[in-house]
Motif scaffolding. Structure first.
Motif, PDB file in Angstrom:
ATOM      1  N   GLU A 167       0.682  -1.278  -0.008  1.00 21.41           N
ATOM      2  CA  GLU A 167      -0.244  -0.066  -0.019  1.00 21.41           C
ATOM      3  C   GLU A 167       0.772   1.262   0.087  1.00 21.41           C
ATOM      4  N   VAL A 168       0.361   2.394  -0.485  1.00 19.87           N
ATOM      5  CA  VAL A 168       0.907   3.473  -0.488  1.00 19.87           C
ATOM      6  C   VAL A 168      -0.155   4.505  -0.201  1.00 19.87           C
ATOM      7  N   MET A 169       0.300   5.420   0.706  1.00 15.50           N
ATOM      8  CA  MET A 169      -0.693   6.311   1.499  1.00 15.50           C
ATOM      9  C   MET A 169      -0.669   7.686   0.928  1.00 15.50           C
ATOM     10  N   GLU A 170       0.338   8.484   0.335  1.00 18.68           N
ATOM     11  CA  GLU A 170       0.408   9.595  -0.015  1.00 18.68           C
ATOM     12  C   GLU A 170       0.999   9.741  -1.234  1.00 18.68           C
ATOM     13  N   PRO A 171       0.564  10.866  -1.965  1.00 21.35           N
ATOM     14  CA  PRO A 171       1.037  11.085  -3.561  1.00 21.35           C
ATOM     15  C   PRO A 171       2.835  11.287  -3.325  1.00 21.35           C
ATOM     16  N   MET A 173       4.675   9.557  -1.860  1.00 18.75           N
ATOM     17  CA  MET A 173       5.639   8.380  -1.450  1.00 18.75           C
ATOM     18  C   MET A 173       5.443   7.490  -2.796  1.00 18.75           C
ATOM     19  N   VAL A 174       4.706   7.712  -3.597  1.00 25.96           N
ATOM     20  CA  VAL A 174       4.321   6.965  -4.664  1.00 25.96           C
ATOM     21  C   VAL A 174       5.564   6.479  -5.447  1.00 25.96           C
ATOM     22  N   GLU A 175       6.476   7.301  -5.717  1.00 27.66           N
ATOM     23  CA  GLU A 175       7.763   6.907  -6.492  1.00 27.66           C
ATOM     24  C   GLU A 175       8.632   5.945  -5.738  1.00 27.66           C
ATOM     25  N   ALA A 176       8.644   6.256  -4.356  1.00 26.90           N
ATOM     26  CA  ALA A 176       9.680   5.355  -3.434  1.00 26.90           C
ATOM     27  C   ALA A 176       8.940   4.232  -3.114  1.00 26.90           C
ATOM     28  N   VAL A 177       7.623   4.082  -3.274  1.00 23.94           N
ATOM     29  CA  VAL A 177       7.090   2.764  -3.122  1.00 23.94           C
ATOM     30  C   VAL A 177       7.197   1.875  -4.161  1.00 23.94           C
ATOM     31  N   ALA A 178       7.019   2.599  -5.152  1.00 25.97           N
ATOM     32  CA  ALA A 178       7.255   1.934  -6.622  1.00 25.97           C
ATOM     33  C   ALA A 178       8.543   1.372  -6.899  1.00 25.97           C
ATOM     34  N   GLU A 179       9.525   1.809  -6.048  1.00 25.70           N
ATOM     35  CA  GLU A 179      10.908   1.214  -6.248  1.00 25.70           C
ATOM     36  C   GLU A 179      10.897  -0.316  -5.945  1.00 25.70           C
ATOM     37  N   TYR A 180       9.822  -0.699  -5.055  1.00 27.58           N
ATOM     38  CA  TYR A 180       9.857  -2.159  -4.349  1.00 27.58           C
ATOM     39  C   TYR A 180       8.575  -2.871  -4.922  1.00 27.58           C
ATOM     40  N   ALA A 181       7.510  -2.104  -4.865  1.00 29.80           N
ATOM     41  CA  ALA A 181       6.110  -2.990  -4.976  1.00 29.80           C
ATOM     42  C   ALA A 181       5.910  -3.087  -6.652  1.00 29.80           C
ATOM     43  N   ASP A 182       5.488  -4.258  -6.967  1.00 21.16           N
ATOM     44  CA  ASP A 182       5.107  -4.438  -8.353  1.00 21.16           C
ATOM     45  C   ASP A 182       3.613  -3.993  -8.912  1.00 21.16           C
ATOM     46  N   VAL A 183       2.924  -3.829  -7.451  1.00 18.75           N
ATOM     47  CA  VAL A 183       1.495  -3.531  -7.635  1.00 18.75           C
ATOM     48  C   VAL A 183       1.447  -2.531  -6.334  1.00 18.75           C
ATOM     49  N   LEU A 184       0.902  -1.225  -6.702  1.00 10.92           N
ATOM     50  CA  LEU A 184       0.591  -0.265  -5.800  1.00 10.92           C
ATOM     51  C   LEU A 184      -0.769  -0.340  -5.225  1.00 10.92           C
ATOM     52  N   GLN A 185      -0.941  -0.821  -3.888  1.00  9.57           N
ATOM     53  CA  GLN A 185      -2.311  -0.652  -3.451  1.00  9.57           C
ATOM     54  C   GLN A 185      -2.542   0.678  -2.959  1.00  9.57           C
ATOM     55  N   VAL A 186      -3.839   0.844  -3.309  1.00  9.35           N
ATOM     56  CA  VAL A 186      -4.524   2.316  -2.827  1.00  9.35           C
ATOM     57  C   VAL A 186      -5.792   1.662  -1.688  1.00  9.35           C
ATOM     58  N   GLY A 187      -5.509   1.848  -0.511  1.00  7.11           N
ATOM     59  CA  GLY A 187      -6.299   1.162   0.420  1.00  7.11           C
ATOM     60  C   GLY A 187      -7.987   2.022   0.614  1.00  7.11           C
ATOM     61  N   SER A 188      -8.544   1.317   1.282  1.00  5.15           N
ATOM     62  CA  SER A 188     -10.354   1.712   1.646  1.00  5.15           C
ATOM     63  C   SER A 188     -10.125   3.051   1.919  1.00  5.15           C
ATOM     64  N   ARG A 189      -9.527   3.373   2.773  1.00  2.57           N
ATOM     65  CA  ARG A 189      -9.549   4.705   3.492  1.00  2.57           C
ATOM     66  C   ARG A 189      -8.884   5.983   2.626  1.00  2.57           C
ATOM     67  N   ASN A 190      -8.277   5.511   1.526  1.00  4.05           N
ATOM     68  CA  ASN A 190      -7.813   6.264   0.545  1.00  4.05           C
ATOM     69  C   ASN A 190      -8.527   6.446  -0.816  1.00  4.05           C
ATOM     70  N   PRO A 195      -5.594  13.207  -5.023  1.00  2.00           N
ATOM     71  CA  PRO A 195      -4.236  13.419  -5.486  1.00  2.00           C
ATOM     72  C   PRO A 195      -3.442  12.326  -5.406  1.00  2.00           C
ATOM     73  N   LEU A 196      -3.706  11.418  -4.705  1.00  2.00           N
ATOM     74  CA  LEU A 196      -3.052   9.793  -4.790  1.00  2.00           C
ATOM     75  C   LEU A 196      -3.509   8.971  -6.143  1.00  2.00           C
ATOM     76  N   LEU A 197      -4.497   9.129  -6.455  1.00  2.00           N
ATOM     77  CA  LEU A 197      -5.142   8.366  -7.280  1.00  2.00           C
ATOM     78  C   LEU A 197      -4.495   9.145  -8.954  1.00  2.00           C
ATOM     79  N   ARG A 198      -4.199  10.406  -8.797  1.00  2.00           N
ATOM     80  CA  ARG A 198      -3.588  10.783 -10.157  1.00  2.00           C
ATOM     81  C   ARG A 198      -2.152  10.581  -9.910  1.00  2.00           C
ATOM     82  N   ALA A 199      -1.468  10.497  -8.767  1.00  2.00           N
ATOM     83  CA  ALA A 199      -0.183  10.324  -8.531  1.00  2.00           C
ATOM     84  C   ALA A 199       0.205   8.698  -9.198  1.00  2.00           C
ATOM     85  N   VAL A 200      -0.862   7.880  -8.813  1.00  2.33           N
ATOM     86  CA  VAL A 200      -0.651   6.531  -9.108  1.00  2.33           C
ATOM     87  C   VAL A 200      -0.746   6.232 -10.494  1.00  2.33           C
ATOM     88  N   GLY A 201      -1.703   7.036 -10.853  1.00  7.56           N
ATOM     89  CA  GLY A 201      -2.179   7.181 -12.307  1.00  7.56           C
ATOM     90  C   GLY A 201      -0.802   7.595 -13.292  1.00  7.56           C
TER      91      GLY A 201
END
Ligand code: PEP
Ligand code: MN
Length: 360
Positions: A167-171, A173-190, A195-201
């Motif tokens: 999971e990534v929780m904030e826009p 951090m998207v690039e940092a999490v993507a260094e390690y994760a093959d799939v980025l999870q956007v959680g229920s609360r987010n 802005p997070l949806l656009r960033a992972v987009g």
């Protein structure tokens, strides 16, 4: 309204088209975005006059103008009848056979995540999950190991050759999490953290978009639309239960969402019976039921020693239950597939669409 832009239109022609639309004064300055249909411009129907549609149709950069009656054209099955298959390494989500995502709620340490990875692999799971940035209700609860946890997750996945979901929780951090994760999870609360949806987009890495626990299906599809309009076509929807009134279960797992989404969207759908029920004893039956209802996969919380799980212990299954889930999910899927093969091919469609037709 969707304006399908010619793939052959050069940068100058595209810029002219965007400027023409902007001059018309639609809401936001729209941009051409890649989509499963090729490059498109999405315009709010209400703002577009018939005269302007004719002008658009005559523009040399425009292939076709499509009027759509859903607010989420890019996610819509009506606009895009070919189903999306999201590829993560060699795993195809939406490709016909059920995909199993398993792993602990949280990465707790090296030994735990390596053991979880080995068990997930041995059980036949296709992806390894593990939270490193945890959206906890209380600020006093364990918040996850952060980037060091992600590194452990990625190493454990690589060791057993399983891609990883986290999971990534904030826009930011998207690039940092993507260094390690093959799939980025956007959680229920987010789910509606726009802005997070656009960033992972923008990043383009596959996204697992969980349903907000009080979100309607339309709000969920509009959240997916944010990712799609930002240029990312690899979106997986994840049903994870919605708030109910019965304290015996954590949430109400909405399995009706699966066949319903089949009629609304081309995006693949997976189901999380762990958060959906909050109960270890309900995870396998509900996971299997999700496959029977047509889900493309199941995501479960599995810990090598579930009673010691640091987070979500009550809903975390062990390796034995995971193996049982994989066996039962495969068996149910095979039975439904075989039943489909017996049907008159002229009727067409998959068993879920057929079932929907029959209920009319
Ligand atoms: C999770 O999958 O780790 C999680 C926090 O789930 P949800 O966002 O569905 O609560
Ligand atoms: Mn959890």
């Amino acid at each position: 309204m969707l304006v399908l832009v010619k793939v052959t239109a050069d940068a100058q022609a595209r810029a002219r088209l965007v400027a023409m639309v902007a001059a018309e004064g639609t809401d936001d300055a729209p941009d051409i975005t890649p989509s499963a249909l090729g490059p498109v411009l999405c315009l709010p129907d209400t703002h577009v006059s018939a005269a302007f549609v004719r002008k658009l149709e005559r523009d040399p950069a425009v292939e076709r103008v499509v009027s759509v009656d859903v607010p989420y054209p890019l996610a819509s099955l009506a606009v895009h009848p070919a189903r999306t298959v999201v590829r993560v390494g060699s795993v195809a989500i939406g490709g016909g056979s059920p995909v199993i995502i398993a792993g602990p709620c949280s990465v707790e340490g090296e030994a735990q995540i390596r053991a979880a990875a080995r068990e997930a692999k041995a059980a036949g799971a296709h992806l390894l999950r593990g939270g490193a940035f945890k959206p906890r209700t209380s600020p006093h609860s364990f918040q996850g190991l952060g980037l060091p946890g992600l590194e452990l997750l990625a190493r454990a996945g690589a060791e057993v050759d399983l891609p990883v979901v986290s999971e990534v929780m904030e826009p930011g951090m998207v690039e940092a999490v993507a260094e390690y994760a093959d799939v980025l999870q956007v959680g229920s609360r987010n789910m509606q953290n726009f802005p997070l949806l656009r960033a992972v987009g923008h990043l383009g890495r596959p996204v697992l978009l969980k349903r907000g626990f009080a979100a309607t299906i339309e709000e969920w599809l509009l959240a997916a639309e944010y990712v799609l309009v930002s240029g990312n076509t690899s979106v997986i929807l994840c049903e994870r239960g919605i708030r109910g009134f019965d304290p015996l279960t954590r949430n109400v797992l909405d399995l009706s969402a699966i066949p319903l989404l089949r009629t609304l969207t081309h995006l693949p759908v997976v189901v999380d019976p762990s958060h959906g029920t909050g109960r270890r004893d309900l995870v396998v039956p509900l996971g299997v039921a999700a496959i029977a209802a047509g889900a493309d996969g199941v995501m479960v919380e599995m810990h090598p020693n579930p009673d010691s799980a640091r987070t979500d212990r009550a809903q975390t299954i062990g390796p034995t239950q995971l193996r049982q889930l994989v066996r039962q999910a495969r068996a149910v899927h095979a039975v439904l597939d075989a039943a489909d093969d017996c049907l008159d091919p002229a009727v067409g469609g998959d068993h879920r669409e057929l079932a929907a037709d029959r209920s009319l």
